[in-house]
Design a protein around this motif. Structure first.
Motif, PDB file in Angstrom:
ATOM      1  N   LYS A  12       0.695  -1.321  -0.011  1.00 48.02           N
ATOM      2  CA  LYS A  12       0.068  -0.032   0.026  1.00 48.02           C
ATOM      3  C   LYS A  12       0.763   1.291   0.011  1.00 48.02           C
ATOM      4  N   PHE A  13       1.832   1.244   1.085  1.00 44.35           N
ATOM      5  CA  PHE A  13       2.500   2.779   1.178  1.00 44.35           C
ATOM      6  C   PHE A  13       3.494   2.641   2.006  1.00 44.35           C
ATOM      7  N   PHE A  14       4.393   3.598   2.238  1.00 49.33           N
ATOM      8  CA  PHE A  14       5.242   4.099   2.986  1.00 49.33           C
ATOM      9  C   PHE A  14       4.835   5.470   3.737  1.00 49.33           C
ATOM     10  N   MET A  15       5.345   5.534   4.992  1.00 47.82           N
ATOM     11  CA  MET A  15       4.741   6.691   5.573  1.00 47.82           C
ATOM     12  C   MET A  15       5.815   7.371   6.509  1.00 47.82           C
ATOM     13  N   ASP A  16       5.951   8.614   6.671  1.00 51.56           N
ATOM     14  CA  ASP A  16       7.295   9.186   7.480  1.00 51.56           C
ATOM     15  C   ASP A  16       6.305  10.008   8.343  1.00 51.56           C
ATOM     16  N   LEU A  17       6.775  10.219   9.570  1.00 54.01           N
ATOM     17  CA  LEU A  17       6.402  10.882  10.492  1.00 54.01           C
ATOM     18  C   LEU A  17       7.164  12.409  10.507  1.00 54.01           C
ATOM     19  N   LYS A  18       6.708  13.563  10.428  1.00 52.93           N
ATOM     20  CA  LYS A  18       7.499  14.730  10.517  1.00 52.93           C
ATOM     21  C   LYS A  18       6.992  15.514  11.474  1.00 52.93           C
ATOM     22  N   THR A  19       7.878  16.230  12.695  1.00 54.31           N
ATOM     23  CA  THR A  19       7.353  17.087  13.302  1.00 54.31           C
ATOM     24  C   THR A  19       7.774  18.579  12.786  1.00 54.31           C
ATOM     25  N   THR A  20       6.896  19.364  12.885  1.00 56.36           N
ATOM     26  CA  THR A  20       7.100  20.609  12.384  1.00 56.36           C
ATOM     27  C   THR A  20       6.344  21.877  13.212  1.00 56.36           C
ATOM     28  N   GLU A  21       6.958  22.862  12.705  1.00 54.49           N
ATOM     29  CA  GLU A  21       6.065  24.208  13.472  1.00 54.49           C
ATOM     30  C   GLU A  21       4.749  24.671  12.789  1.00 54.49           C
ATOM     31  N   ASP A  22       4.546  24.156  11.612  1.00 55.74           N
ATOM     32  CA  ASP A  22       3.173  24.418  10.856  1.00 55.74           C
ATOM     33  C   ASP A  22       2.906  23.367  10.029  1.00 55.74           C
ATOM     34  N   ALA A  23       2.007  22.814  10.379  1.00 51.45           N
ATOM     35  CA  ALA A  23       1.249  21.540   9.387  1.00 51.45           C
ATOM     36  C   ALA A  23      -0.018  21.716   8.760  1.00 51.45           C
ATOM     37  N   SER A  24      -0.215  22.957   8.571  1.00 52.10           N
ATOM     38  CA  SER A  24      -1.373  23.478   7.371  1.00 52.10           C
ATOM     39  C   SER A  24      -0.838  23.486   6.248  1.00 52.10           C
ATOM     40  N   PRO A  25      -1.485  23.177   5.416  1.00 51.50           N
ATOM     41  CA  PRO A  25      -1.281  22.907   3.884  1.00 51.50           C
ATOM     42  C   PRO A  25      -0.410  24.013   3.396  1.00 51.50           C
ATOM     43  N   GLU A  26      -0.637  25.131   3.650  1.00 49.84           N
ATOM     44  CA  GLU A  26       0.441  26.116   3.023  1.00 49.84           C
ATOM     45  C   GLU A  26       1.639  26.151   3.830  1.00 49.84           C
ATOM     46  N   GLY A  27       1.755  26.087   5.206  1.00 47.88           N
ATOM     47  CA  GLY A  27       2.914  26.078   5.812  1.00 47.88           C
ATOM     48  C   GLY A  27       3.902  24.855   5.558  1.00 47.88           C
ATOM     49  N   PHE A  28       3.115  23.617   5.625  1.00 44.37           N
ATOM     50  CA  PHE A  28       3.878  22.433   5.353  1.00 44.37           C
ATOM     51  C   PHE A  28       4.332  22.422   4.076  1.00 44.37           C
ATOM     52  N   ALA A  29       3.783  22.939   3.196  1.00 50.35           N
ATOM     53  CA  ALA A  29       4.043  22.773   1.698  1.00 50.35           C
ATOM     54  C   ALA A  29       5.508  23.476   1.657  1.00 50.35           C
ATOM     55  N   ARG A  30       5.798  24.585   2.541  1.00 57.94           N
ATOM     56  CA  ARG A  30       7.051  25.366   2.376  1.00 57.94           C
ATOM     57  C   ARG A  30       8.236  24.343   2.965  1.00 57.94           C
ATOM     58  N   SER A  31       7.774  23.413   3.914  1.00 54.98           N
ATOM     59  CA  SER A  31       8.643  22.537   4.590  1.00 54.98           C
ATOM     60  C   SER A  31       9.026  21.456   3.621  1.00 54.98           C
ATOM     61  N   VAL A  32       8.035  21.064   2.711  1.00 55.95           N
ATOM     62  CA  VAL A  32       8.180  20.161   1.858  1.00 55.95           C
ATOM     63  C   VAL A  32       9.215  20.702   0.807  1.00 55.95           C
ATOM     64  N   LYS A  88      11.679  23.094   1.183  1.00 55.36           N
ATOM     65  CA  LYS A  88      12.904  23.435   1.944  1.00 55.36           C
ATOM     66  C   LYS A  88      13.486  22.182   2.384  1.00 55.36           C
ATOM     67  N   TYR A  89      12.979  21.113   2.799  1.00 55.66           N
ATOM     68  CA  TYR A  89      13.632  20.033   3.094  1.00 55.66           C
ATOM     69  C   TYR A  89      13.704  18.817   2.090  1.00 55.66           C
ATOM     70  N   GLY A  90      13.194  19.053   0.928  1.00 54.63           N
ATOM     71  CA  GLY A  90      13.106  18.202  -0.261  1.00 54.63           C
ATOM     72  C   GLY A  90      12.545  16.743   0.008  1.00 54.63           C
ATOM     73  N   TYR A  91      11.210  16.697   0.745  1.00 52.74           N
ATOM     74  CA  TYR A  91      10.244  15.625   1.078  1.00 52.74           C
ATOM     75  C   TYR A  91       9.724  15.001  -0.343  1.00 52.74           C
ATOM     76  N   HIS A  92       9.482  15.948  -1.395  1.00 53.68           N
ATOM     77  CA  HIS A  92       9.063  15.357  -2.497  1.00 53.68           C
ATOM     78  C   HIS A  92      10.263  14.260  -3.141  1.00 53.68           C
ATOM     79  N   ALA A  93      11.674  14.826  -2.893  1.00 53.56           N
ATOM     80  CA  ALA A  93      12.669  14.182  -3.427  1.00 53.56           C
ATOM     81  C   ALA A  93      12.534  12.826  -2.669  1.00 53.56           C
ATOM     82  N   GLN A  94      12.214  12.756  -1.335  1.00 53.15           N
ATOM     83  CA  GLN A  94      12.275  11.539  -0.687  1.00 53.15           C
ATOM     84  C   GLN A  94      11.208  10.663  -0.999  1.00 53.15           C
ATOM     85  N   HIS A  95       9.964  11.208  -1.453  1.00 51.81           N
ATOM     86  CA  HIS A  95       9.142  10.532  -2.097  1.00 51.81           C
ATOM     87  C   HIS A  95       9.499   9.744  -3.179  1.00 51.81           C
ATOM     88  N   ALA A  96      10.207  10.484  -4.044  1.00 50.85           N
ATOM     89  CA  ALA A  96      10.638   9.770  -5.373  1.00 50.85           C
ATOM     90  C   ALA A  96      11.528   8.825  -5.120  1.00 50.85           C
TER      91      ALA A  96
END
Length: 284
Positions: A170-190, A192-200
């Motif tokens: 089904k899937f892999f999942m990662d747990l990320k602690t963050t200052e802002d988990a809102s869609p807009e705020g966490f998109a900035r974290s994605v 900044k930290y390259g989570y979309h590259a981690q996905h790939a």
């Protein structure tokens, strides 16, 4: 064997369970990971080679907290045995109090000390996470701390990845602690930290290990009350960019290994341009 099966590409990797974190995080020259590819992409091969050779494994308070919380969520039995809340020894400016603390720790080898406040924060975050119906459902199935190792077919580079959670097929999942988990705020974290590259990278690894997954999920959880969690997956555009970033890093690694050379930012003199925001009127 039929022709279709004969033509299937051979798998280059495997999924491993129960690999100790220290073993997985051991720095190996020429072995790519999400951390390594990010360093090659954002800094230089010279920085990567220094990182491999460096012996400094110190971590920031934020990283230490994230490690403790991951252990609480993903490996609760280990957390119970390895993390302890210390008594109040008083003012640490006192040599007597420091000696009391050191003696207390000496009798508990291998444990990590948590303050009462940090322990309370971790437990409150865990309660908030388990109150999220989807997150709680994920944690009732699957296995934690899953390591993948494979060889990239295009470059021959050895690669590794470690997912926080795996639900087979089904899937892999990662747990990320963050200052802002809102869609807009966490998109900035994605970004900044390259989570979309981690996905790939995870998806490539799963394919090379023969595992069919439909997605890479991120559980983002805020570190301040009320400790709200949110669950995200990467959209198509971000995914495509993530694959480009992974490929860029692997090609750089392959070139450096072939040449046995780890350059910095390049030789010679380069023209430097300011970022667009710095050219706007009123920019500091």
């Amino acid at each position: 064997m039929n022709a279709q099966a004969h033509d299937m590409p051979a798998l280059t990797g495997q999924i491993l369970l129960d690999v100790p974190a220290a073993e997985y995080h051991r720095r190996e020259l020429g072995v790519a990971s999400n951390t390594v590819l990010k360093l090659l992409r954002e800094k230089s091969p010279a920085h990567y080679r220094h990182w491999v050779d460096a012996e400094d494994d110190s971590e920031t308070p934020a990283l230490a907290f994230g490690r403790a919380y991951h252990c609480r969520v993903l490996e609760p039995e280990r957390f119970a045995s390895e993390y302890v809340v210390a008594p109040d020894f008083g003012d640490m400016r006192s040599s007597t109090n420091r000696a009391k603390r050191d003696a207390w720790l000496a009798g508990r080898p291998g444990v990590t000390l948590l303050s009462a406040d940090t322990s309370a924060q971790i437990e409150a975050m865990h309660a908030a996470l388990m109150a999220h119906p989807v997150a709680a459902g994920i944690m009732r199935q699957g296995v934690s701390e899953v390591t993948m190792r494979w060889t990239d077919p295009e470059t021959g580079v050895r690669v590794k990845a470690r997912a926080d959670w795996w639900v087979r097929g089904k899937f892999f999942m990662d747990l990320k602690t963050t200052e802002d988990a809102s869609p807009e705020g966490f998109a900035r974290s994605v970004a900044k930290y390259g989570y979309h590259a981690q996905h790939a990278l995870y998806c490539e690894g799963a394919r090379e290990c023969g595992e069919a997954i439909t997605n890479y999920l991120i559980v983002a959880q805020e570190k301040a009350a009320p400790y709200v969690p949110a669950i995200y997956h990467i959209d198509t555009a971000a995914e495509a960019r993530g694959y480009e970033m992974v490929r860029q890093g692997l090609l750089t690694m392959a070139e450096c290994l072939t040449a046995n050379s780890w350059p910095g930012y390049g030789a010679g003199i380069k023209e430097l341009s300011l970022p667009p925001w710095a050219l706007k009127e009123g920019a500091a």
